[in-house]
Scaffold this active site. Structure first.
Site, PDB file in Angstrom:
ATOM      1  N   GLU A   1       1.653   0.503  -4.878  1.00 22.75           N
ATOM      2  CA  GLU A   1       1.136   1.782  -5.357  1.00 22.75           C
ATOM      3  C   GLU A   1       2.267   2.805  -5.328  1.00 22.75           C
ATOM      4  O   GLU A   1       2.529   3.401  -4.286  1.00 22.75           O
ATOM      5  CB  GLU A   1       0.002   2.267  -4.454  1.00 22.75           C
ATOM      6  CG  GLU A   1      -1.226   1.378  -4.441  1.00 22.75           C
ATOM      7  CD  GLU A   1      -2.295   1.930  -3.499  1.00 22.75           C
ATOM      8  OE1 GLU A   1      -3.435   2.115  -3.943  1.00 22.75           O
ATOM      9  OE2 GLU A   1      -1.991   2.183  -2.316  1.00 22.75           O
TER      10      GLU A   1
ATOM     11  N   ASP B   1       0.836  -1.176   0.000  1.00 26.64           N
ATOM     12  CA  ASP B   1       0.000   0.000   0.000  1.00 26.64           C
ATOM     13  C   ASP B   1       0.891   1.253   0.000  1.00 26.64           C
ATOM     14  O   ASP B   1       1.865   1.320   0.753  1.00 26.64           O
ATOM     15  CB  ASP B   1      -0.873  -0.030   1.264  1.00 26.64           C
ATOM     16  CG  ASP B   1      -1.944   1.025   1.253  1.00 26.64           C
ATOM     17  OD1 ASP B   1      -2.771   1.004   0.334  1.00 26.64           O
ATOM     18  OD2 ASP B   1      -1.944   1.887   2.166  1.00 26.64           O
TER      19      ASP B   1
END
Ligand code: CA
Length: 654
Positions: A379, A350
């Site tokens: 990400e 993340d």
């Protein structure tokens, strides 16, 4: 509480940021946490500025129960550690640390905390547990391994799934609703004849190679003492105990062993069904500033600027200072532990754009020692964070500094369907003529920031934002169901016929919607109920939904059959993919020519049929209308037209 209570202040920040601090207090040992043996248990905590630390032992894991058996002072060890060896058998005893400080702020810092390195804990993660990990292994665990270890990265097809969503609705036919064990129940069906599979059988039948599970470490928001409360729901991006599985997914959140055993059984069952398992990990922020590591070493875990203001690139108010040696070690130790202990096959990071490249490369190095090919991606967004020292972050533009780490391709996502931040903005599939140029690099698996197709995760939707089908309906007012389906099929075909690794949001293949009781679509369903989030398997009983699923399944079969869709190098993609000249901004036509075969792909987003300007005699049609078949649909005519808003794919042996 004042920020200062968690060390968010200039003085502590300056102290931690000196080279002297790093040199004196970086602990290299691998015994942090508790280590069980029948004769004795070792406890080690890193807390360089504590005046004293003691271990409190409890019979139960519930912090509401006052049942302390003893409290024993720890001794100062090397590099800021505290150590204690307790003689005797402490198996399944629960524990906390009491940390006291001798400092001008000590009135704020004295605390009782869970062990940041806990590997097991009681209900709601407030007390750690002494665990014998060997005893939690399922039968034949030693023989368990990644069933897809021989595949190359771009052979993978990822399915992004929340543990609870697969089974929460009655239509799943799954007994262990919302649990780890529900993920692997076989022979569940939605229809009375028992022919339409749900759950893992559906995932397997679809041809998925890797299931990416949203966070399943112990997160904070769900009250585990009410695990059957269907009103409470969370995605799990709120980390509490990084090295412990989430209790609400177990059948008994009170016994620290159960969640570990059930998660291992689940991973093993996935492997036995030919599916690899990817863990979603969230090291860039914590649930809140009361994170036990930060309480043991106030202010060390987070980034603040020189004025004592918090860095907030994560939008959670507590960006992790991964560039500090003991935070970096904490993250690398954690990933290594999950990979080894739970046999995980990949990790999805993340907001990895907040983590420094050295930490990510260290993780790669450690995982490669376990076995090569453990899959890493994340990400790589460019976020506004304040570093505690100069370093490079793992964002898209720095991907060349990383070793085998892929990133989500938001270029193709937004070009296909329109920006996720602009509800009304249309993408290529909805007739946006400006999107075509943005997609061409991505079709080759080479968006501007990438170095090869192995850097790229292609997708049109995931748990964030609106589902693909909802987004299509939102940016095309009054669109008919049939026309929305056409756009959806065009969207997934662009993902599946682009180079890179495809990721599918669970349920996208049955037109997943997140519709609230008032009929509105929910963008971020992080706290919505199961009725919004659960996968509605009953849809598969309707032909129009079954057809969409069959199209997704056919797409995957075609990808698996034709290796010219799965290049791993930039050279192959650049050499073999040729875009045909055409002046229509809503049509993309290209060929992939390699190894004695040619594939011709047409994406027609326009409202008119598109005639391919080429003699197609001798080609086989693989994709047409709402059909996609690896074995071929029919022989091509010499002249062919792709219908409006559709994909056509032809292949021939040269
Ligand atoms: Ca929890």
């Amino acid at each position: 509480m004042d920020n200062i209570s968690y060390g968010f202040n200039k003085k502590w920040n300056t102290r931690y940021s000196t080279p002297e601090f790093e040199n004196t207090y970086t602990y290299q040992g691998n015994d942090l946490g508790s280590t069980y043996a029948r004769e004795k248990t070792l406890f080690v905590l890193w807390s360089p500025f504590a005046k004293s630390v003691s271990v409190n032992i409890f019979e139960h894991g519930d912090a509401e129960v006052s049942d302390m058996l003893e409290s024993v002072s720890m001794n100062k060890g090397e590099n800021g550690t505290w150590r204690l060896e307790l003689e005797g058998d402490y198996l399944n005893k629960y524990y906390t640390y009491s940390v006291k400080f001798d400092d001008e702020y000590n009135q704020f810092f004295d605390c009782e905390i869970c062990d940041p390195y806990a590997k097991a804990c009681g209900v709601n993660g407030k007390r750690a547990m002494v665990v014998d990990l060997m005893s939690t292994n399922p039968e034949n665990w030693e023989a368990d391994e990644d069933p897809n270890r021989d595949l190359k990265q771009n052979d993978y097809v990822i399915y992004e799934l929340h543990t609870r969503d697969l089974s929460s609705l009655d239509s799943s036919g799954i007994k262990n609703k919302g649990k780890f064990l529900g993920l692997t129940e076989n022979k569940t069906t939605v229809d009375s004849e028992g022919t339409i599979a749900t759950g893992i059988d559906h995932i397997k039948e679809m041809g998925i190679t890797h299931v990416h599970l949203l966070p399943f470490y112990d997160y904070a928001t769900i009250d585990e003492s009410k695990p059957f409360n269907s009103e409470e729901y969370n995605w799990g991006y709120d980390p509490l105990n990084y090295n412990v599985p989430e209790g609400s997914y177990s059948t008994d959140p009170y016994d620290g062993n159960v969640r570990i055993k059930e998660l291992k059984e689940t991973i093993k069952a996935f492997h036995e069904n030919g599916i690899s398992v990817i863990m979603d990990v969230v090291y860039n922020h914590t649930f809140n500033e009361e994170f036990c590591f930060n309480k043991a070493v106030p202010g060390y875990f987070y980034r603040i600027d020189e004025n004592g203001e918090r860095s907030n690139g994560s939008a959670c108010g507590n960006d992790t200072a991964s560039e500090r040696s003991m935070v970096s070690k904490f993250i690398a130790d954690s990933v290594e532990y999950w990979a080894k202990e739970y046999h995980l096959d990949g990790f999805r990071f993340d907001l990895v754009g907040l983590i420094d490249v050295d930490t990510i490369n260290e993780i790669r190095r450690r995982l490669d020692k376990i076995r090569p090919g453990i899959f890493l991606y994340g990400e790589g967004w460019d976020l506004n964070t304040v570093l505690t020292r100069e370093t490079k972050l793992a964002k898209q533009e720095n991907i060349y500094l990383l070793n085998q780490f892929a990133m989500f391709n938001d270029d193709i996502r937004d070009a296909i369907k329109g920006s996720v931040f602009e509800e009304a903005e249309k993408g290529f599939i909805s007739g946006n003529e400006e999107s075509k140029e943005l997609m061409l690099d991505s079709i080759k698996g080479l968006p501007t920031w990438s170095t090869s197709p192995c850097d790229v995760i292609n997708y049109t939707s995931c748990h964030d934002n609106y589902t693909l089908f909802d987004k299509i309906r939102l940016c095309n007012e009054n669109i008919s169901f049939e026309d929305a389906v056409k756009q959806n099929l065009l969207a997934i075909s662009i993902v599946m016929f682009s180079q890179g690794t495809p990721l599918i949001h669970a349920g996208e293949e049955i037109l997943r919607t997140k519709t609230d009781t008032d009929g509105s679509y929910v963008s971020d369903s992080v706290r919505s109920s199961d009725s919004v989030n659960g996968i509605d398997w009953a849809k598969l009983k309707q032909k129009e939904y079954m057809d969409v699923y069959q199209y997704y399944k056919g797409m995957i079969e075609i990808r698996k059959k034709y290796d010219l869709l799965r290049y791993n190098t930039k050279e192959e993609a650049e050499k073999n993919i040729m875009f045909a000249e055409n002046s229509n901004d809503l049509v993309i036509e290209y060929t992939i020519t390699d190894k004695g075969r040619e594939m011709l792909v047409v994406f027609n987003a326009s409202q008119k049929p598109y005639s391919v300007d080429k003699d197609l005699s001798g080609y086989t049609v693989l994709v047409e209308g709402n059909q996609a078949k690896a074995s071929g649909i029919r022989k091509a005519e010499s002249k062919e037209k792709a219908e409006s808003v559709s994909t056509m794919v032809f292949v021939k042996t040269l």
